[in-house]
Design a protein around this motif. Structure first.
Motif, PDB file in Angstrom:
ATOM      1  N   ALA A 196       0.766  -1.076  -0.239  1.00 26.72           N
ATOM      2  CA  ALA A 196       0.131  -0.084  -0.106  1.00 26.72           C
ATOM      3  C   ALA A 196       0.809   1.409   0.111  1.00 26.72           C
ATOM      4  O   ALA A 196       0.570   2.127  -0.727  1.00 26.72           O
ATOM      5  CB  ALA A 196      -0.798   0.127   1.168  1.00 26.72           C
ATOM      6  N   SER A 197       1.959   1.276   0.687  1.00 25.20           N
ATOM      7  CA  SER A 197       2.726   2.573   0.917  1.00 25.20           C
ATOM      8  C   SER A 197       4.290   2.323   0.671  1.00 25.20           C
ATOM      9  O   SER A 197       5.045   3.072   0.602  1.00 25.20           O
ATOM     10  CB  SER A 197       2.413   3.142   2.508  1.00 25.20           C
ATOM     11  N   ARG A 198       4.582   1.087  -0.082  1.00 27.27           N
ATOM     12  CA  ARG A 198       5.945   0.836  -0.178  1.00 27.27           C
ATOM     13  C   ARG A 198       6.138  -0.258  -1.212  1.00 27.27           C
ATOM     14  O   ARG A 198       5.232  -0.932  -1.720  1.00 27.27           O
ATOM     15  CB  ARG A 198       6.642   0.285   1.067  1.00 27.27           C
ATOM     16  N   LEU A 199       7.355  -0.347  -1.719  1.00 32.64           N
ATOM     17  CA  LEU A 199       7.756  -1.323  -2.528  1.00 32.64           C
ATOM     18  C   LEU A 199       8.894  -2.105  -1.979  1.00 32.64           C
ATOM     19  O   LEU A 199       9.623  -1.634  -1.274  1.00 32.64           O
ATOM     20  CB  LEU A 199       8.459  -0.846  -3.874  1.00 32.64           C
ATOM     21  N   ASP A 200       8.702  -3.557  -1.969  1.00 34.06           N
ATOM     22  CA  ASP A 200       9.668  -4.584  -1.690  1.00 34.06           C
ATOM     23  C   ASP A 200      10.534  -4.933  -2.491  1.00 34.06           C
ATOM     24  O   ASP A 200      10.079  -5.361  -3.547  1.00 34.06           O
ATOM     25  CB  ASP A 200       9.153  -5.831  -0.780  1.00 34.06           C
ATOM     26  N   LEU A 201      11.870  -4.454  -2.509  1.00 36.89           N
ATOM     27  CA  LEU A 201      12.971  -4.962  -3.482  1.00 36.89           C
ATOM     28  C   LEU A 201      13.674  -6.331  -2.788  1.00 36.89           C
ATOM     29  O   LEU A 201      14.476  -6.164  -2.054  1.00 36.89           O
ATOM     30  CB  LEU A 201      14.033  -3.918  -3.746  1.00 36.89           C
ATOM     31  N   GLY A 202      13.064  -7.521  -3.408  1.00 39.04           N
ATOM     32  CA  GLY A 202      13.524  -8.715  -2.920  1.00 39.04           C
ATOM     33  C   GLY A 202      15.257  -8.816  -3.582  1.00 39.04           C
ATOM     34  O   GLY A 202      15.075  -8.524  -4.802  1.00 39.04           O
ATOM     35  N   LEU A 203      16.067  -9.675  -2.811  1.00 41.59           N
ATOM     36  CA  LEU A 203      17.389  -9.447  -3.442  1.00 41.59           C
ATOM     37  C   LEU A 203      18.096 -10.783  -3.252  1.00 41.59           C
ATOM     38  O   LEU A 203      17.696 -11.548  -2.245  1.00 41.59           O
ATOM     39  CB  LEU A 203      18.297  -8.385  -2.760  1.00 41.59           C
ATOM     40  N   ALA A 204      18.521 -11.527  -4.226  1.00 47.56           N
ATOM     41  CA  ALA A 204      19.458 -12.649  -4.097  1.00 47.56           C
ATOM     42  C   ALA A 204      20.946 -12.367  -3.452  1.00 47.56           C
ATOM     43  O   ALA A 204      21.660 -12.160  -4.464  1.00 47.56           O
ATOM     44  CB  ALA A 204      19.299 -13.524  -5.324  1.00 47.56           C
ATOM     45  N   LEU A 205      21.018 -12.286  -2.271  1.00 44.65           N
ATOM     46  CA  LEU A 205      22.205 -12.000  -1.742  1.00 44.65           C
ATOM     47  C   LEU A 205      23.196 -13.124  -1.166  1.00 44.65           C
ATOM     48  O   LEU A 205      24.171 -13.085  -0.651  1.00 44.65           O
ATOM     49  CB  LEU A 205      22.274 -10.715  -0.731  1.00 44.65           C
ATOM     50  N   GLY A 206      22.332 -14.365  -1.066  1.00 44.42           N
ATOM     51  CA  GLY A 206      22.931 -15.357  -0.118  1.00 44.42           C
ATOM     52  C   GLY A 206      23.095 -15.392   1.271  1.00 44.42           C
ATOM     53  O   GLY A 206      22.167 -14.791   2.008  1.00 44.42           O
ATOM     54  N   ASP A 207      23.851 -16.062   1.937  1.00 40.20           N
ATOM     55  CA  ASP A 207      24.001 -16.070   3.386  1.00 40.20           C
ATOM     56  C   ASP A 207      24.073 -14.781   4.040  1.00 40.20           C
ATOM     57  O   ASP A 207      24.930 -13.865   3.878  1.00 40.20           O
ATOM     58  CB  ASP A 207      25.296 -16.899   3.496  1.00 40.20           C
ATOM     59  N   PRO A 208      23.078 -14.642   4.992  1.00 42.82           N
ATOM     60  CA  PRO A 208      22.883 -13.118   5.487  1.00 42.82           C
ATOM     61  C   PRO A 208      24.338 -13.263   6.387  1.00 42.82           C
ATOM     62  O   PRO A 208      24.789 -12.066   6.774  1.00 42.82           O
ATOM     63  CB  PRO A 208      21.683 -13.485   6.351  1.00 42.82           C
ATOM     64  N   ALA A 209      24.998 -14.540   6.926  1.00 42.81           N
ATOM     65  CA  ALA A 209      25.845 -14.072   7.739  1.00 42.81           C
ATOM     66  C   ALA A 209      27.071 -13.499   6.997  1.00 42.81           C
ATOM     67  O   ALA A 209      28.227 -12.944   7.622  1.00 42.81           O
ATOM     68  CB  ALA A 209      26.612 -15.498   8.373  1.00 42.81           C
ATOM     69  N   ALA A 210      27.385 -13.597   5.709  1.00 44.72           N
ATOM     70  CA  ALA A 210      28.337 -12.975   4.888  1.00 44.72           C
ATOM     71  C   ALA A 210      27.926 -11.750   4.296  1.00 44.72           C
ATOM     72  O   ALA A 210      28.510 -11.177   3.376  1.00 44.72           O
ATOM     73  CB  ALA A 210      28.606 -13.927   3.634  1.00 44.72           C
ATOM     74  N   VAL A 211      26.745 -11.156   4.478  1.00 41.47           N
ATOM     75  CA  VAL A 211      26.228  -9.739   4.260  1.00 41.47           C
ATOM     76  C   VAL A 211      26.428  -8.605   4.896  1.00 41.47           C
ATOM     77  O   VAL A 211      25.574  -8.809   6.067  1.00 41.47           O
ATOM     78  CB  VAL A 211      24.823 -10.075   3.436  1.00 41.47           C
ATOM     79  N   ALA A 212      27.232  -7.668   4.904  1.00 42.51           N
ATOM     80  CA  ALA A 212      27.477  -6.572   5.799  1.00 42.51           C
ATOM     81  C   ALA A 212      26.483  -5.565   5.435  1.00 42.51           C
ATOM     82  O   ALA A 212      26.832  -5.152   4.115  1.00 42.51           O
ATOM     83  CB  ALA A 212      29.041  -6.149   5.793  1.00 42.51           C
ATOM     84  N   ASP A 213      25.702  -4.906   6.228  1.00 45.26           N
ATOM     85  CA  ASP A 213      24.850  -3.948   5.901  1.00 45.26           C
ATOM     86  C   ASP A 213      24.868  -2.546   6.756  1.00 45.26           C
ATOM     87  O   ASP A 213      24.522  -2.648   7.827  1.00 45.26           O
ATOM     88  CB  ASP A 213      23.448  -4.275   5.901  1.00 45.26           C
ATOM     89  N   LEU A 214      25.774  -1.715   6.135  1.00 52.66           N
ATOM     90  CA  LEU A 214      26.105  -0.638   7.089  1.00 52.66           C
ATOM     91  C   LEU A 214      24.941   0.281   7.223  1.00 52.66           C
ATOM     92  O   LEU A 214      24.789   1.005   8.346  1.00 52.66           O
ATOM     93  CB  LEU A 214      27.279   0.232   6.893  1.00 52.66           C
ATOM     94  N   SER A 215      23.784   0.200   6.332  1.00 58.22           N
ATOM     95  CA  SER A 215      22.452   1.129   6.339  1.00 58.22           C
ATOM     96  C   SER A 215      21.773   0.698   7.281  1.00 58.22           C
ATOM     97  O   SER A 215      20.872   1.481   8.074  1.00 58.22           O
ATOM     98  CB  SER A 215      21.940   1.198   5.005  1.00 58.22           C
ATOM     99  N   GLY A 216      21.579  -0.481   7.884  1.00 56.61           N
ATOM    100  CA  GLY A 216      20.926  -1.053   8.694  1.00 56.61           C
ATOM    101  C   GLY A 216      19.312  -1.536   8.026  1.00 56.61           C
ATOM    102  O   GLY A 216      18.380  -1.628   8.947  1.00 56.61           O
ATOM    103  N   ARG A 217      19.288  -1.238   6.566  1.00 61.82           N
ATOM    104  CA  ARG A 217      17.830  -1.176   5.884  1.00 61.82           C
ATOM    105  C   ARG A 217      17.816  -2.606   5.425  1.00 61.82           C
ATOM    106  O   ARG A 217      16.406  -2.896   5.206  1.00 61.82           O
ATOM    107  CB  ARG A 217      17.860   0.085   4.907  1.00 61.82           C
ATOM    108  N   LEU A 218      18.794  -3.548   5.250  1.00 67.49           N
ATOM    109  CA  LEU A 218      18.432  -4.650   4.545  1.00 67.49           C
ATOM    110  C   LEU A 218      17.854  -5.625   5.710  1.00 67.49           C
ATOM    111  O   LEU A 218      18.157  -5.862   6.822  1.00 67.49           O
ATOM    112  CB  LEU A 218      19.712  -5.164   4.234  1.00 67.49           C
ATOM    113  N   LYS A 219      16.822  -6.443   5.008  1.00 66.86           N
ATOM    114  CA  LYS A 219      16.089  -7.299   5.925  1.00 66.86           C
ATOM    115  C   LYS A 219      16.176  -8.765   5.373  1.00 66.86           C
ATOM    116  O   LYS A 219      16.119  -9.011   4.389  1.00 66.86           O
ATOM    117  CB  LYS A 219      14.452  -6.856   6.141  1.00 66.86           C
ATOM    118  N   ASP A 220      16.546  -9.611   6.411  1.00 64.42           N
ATOM    119  CA  ASP A 220      16.686 -11.033   6.138  1.00 64.42           C
ATOM    120  C   ASP A 220      15.121 -11.739   5.985  1.00 64.42           C
ATOM    121  O   ASP A 220      14.491 -11.527   6.729  1.00 64.42           O
ATOM    122  CB  ASP A 220      17.296 -11.684   7.478  1.00 64.42           C
TER     123      ASP A 220
END
Length: 213
Positions: free
Chosen positions: A150-174
């Motif tokens: 209703a008020s946003r778009l969800d951009l799904g991403l194929a990034l692999g193992d969350p343990a190997a993904v560093a997100d400095l923005s704090g915006r990325l969700k598992d």
């Protein structure tokens, strides 16, 4: 940024179309019945429940993919776009996007178009292939997808193992996808053009990971 691409130039043939067409092309030769004949038989003699109908069709000698396609065609509801011809799918694709961004979600359509533009900028291998409820982006596999709310778009991403993904923005969700062995493992919630730089950075990473096996 440049102007968004027009819908007529934005969409590509979904990889599933060729797969479904190969099933259709060989169905009669391998089973002795056309698709239409199998659909009529399933409606007349098979169970009405979709899953039970697939089991019944397999018991009649169809393979899993053949049974699934016949059961779907025999259902009372509308068929999936991927049962269509390549030309039919490409003609229908803009309509899927229009339906997704109708009503209250119409305000998000320009943001979606900008995301498509960003994805296209990653390289000539990008394919934009609308489905009925999401729009996946392909390289060799799905590397991203967009779903409106209703008020946003969800951009799904194929990034692999969350343990190997560093997100400095704090915006990325598992999404939990990695544990379930899904292609899409993360998502970003986007609400406006201010989110596009972040979206591009993660799109670039997902695209870069999607190399041929």
């Amino acid at each position: 940024m440049s102007k968004p691409l027009s819908p007529s130039s934005s969409y590509d043939l979904h990889p599933s179309v060729a797969y479904v067409q190969s099933i259709l092309a060989n169905l009669e030769a391998r089973t002795g019945r056309t698709l239409e004949a199998w659909v009529a038989l399933a409606r007349a003699e098979g169970p009405s429940d979709g899953k039970a109908r697939v089991v019944w069709l397999k018991a009649q000698g169809l393979g899993a993919s053949q049974a699934g396609l016949v059961a779907q065609r025999a259902a009372a509801g509308p068929g999936h776009a991927f049962d269509d011809t390549p030309a039919g799918y490409l003609a229908a694709a803009p309509g899927y996007v229009e339906a997704q961004y109708g009503g209250k979600k119409a305000a998000l359509h320009p943001l979606f178009e900008r995301i498509v533009e960003l994805a296209r900028s990653l390289g000539p291998e990008v394919k934009i292939c609308p489905c009925e409820t999401i729009v996946p982006f392909y390289r060799n596999h799905v590397f991203a997808e967009v779903k409106p709310f209703a008020s946003r778009l969800d951009l799904g991403l194929a990034l692999g193992d969350p343990a190997a993904v560093a997100d400095l923005s704090g915006r990325l969700k598992d999404t939990g996808g990695f544990r379930k062995k899904d292609r899409i493992t993360h998502k970003l919630e986007l609400t406006g053009v201010a989110d596009l730089d972040l979206a591009l950075a993660w799109l670039r990473r997902a695209y870069g990971r999607d190399l041929k096996a």
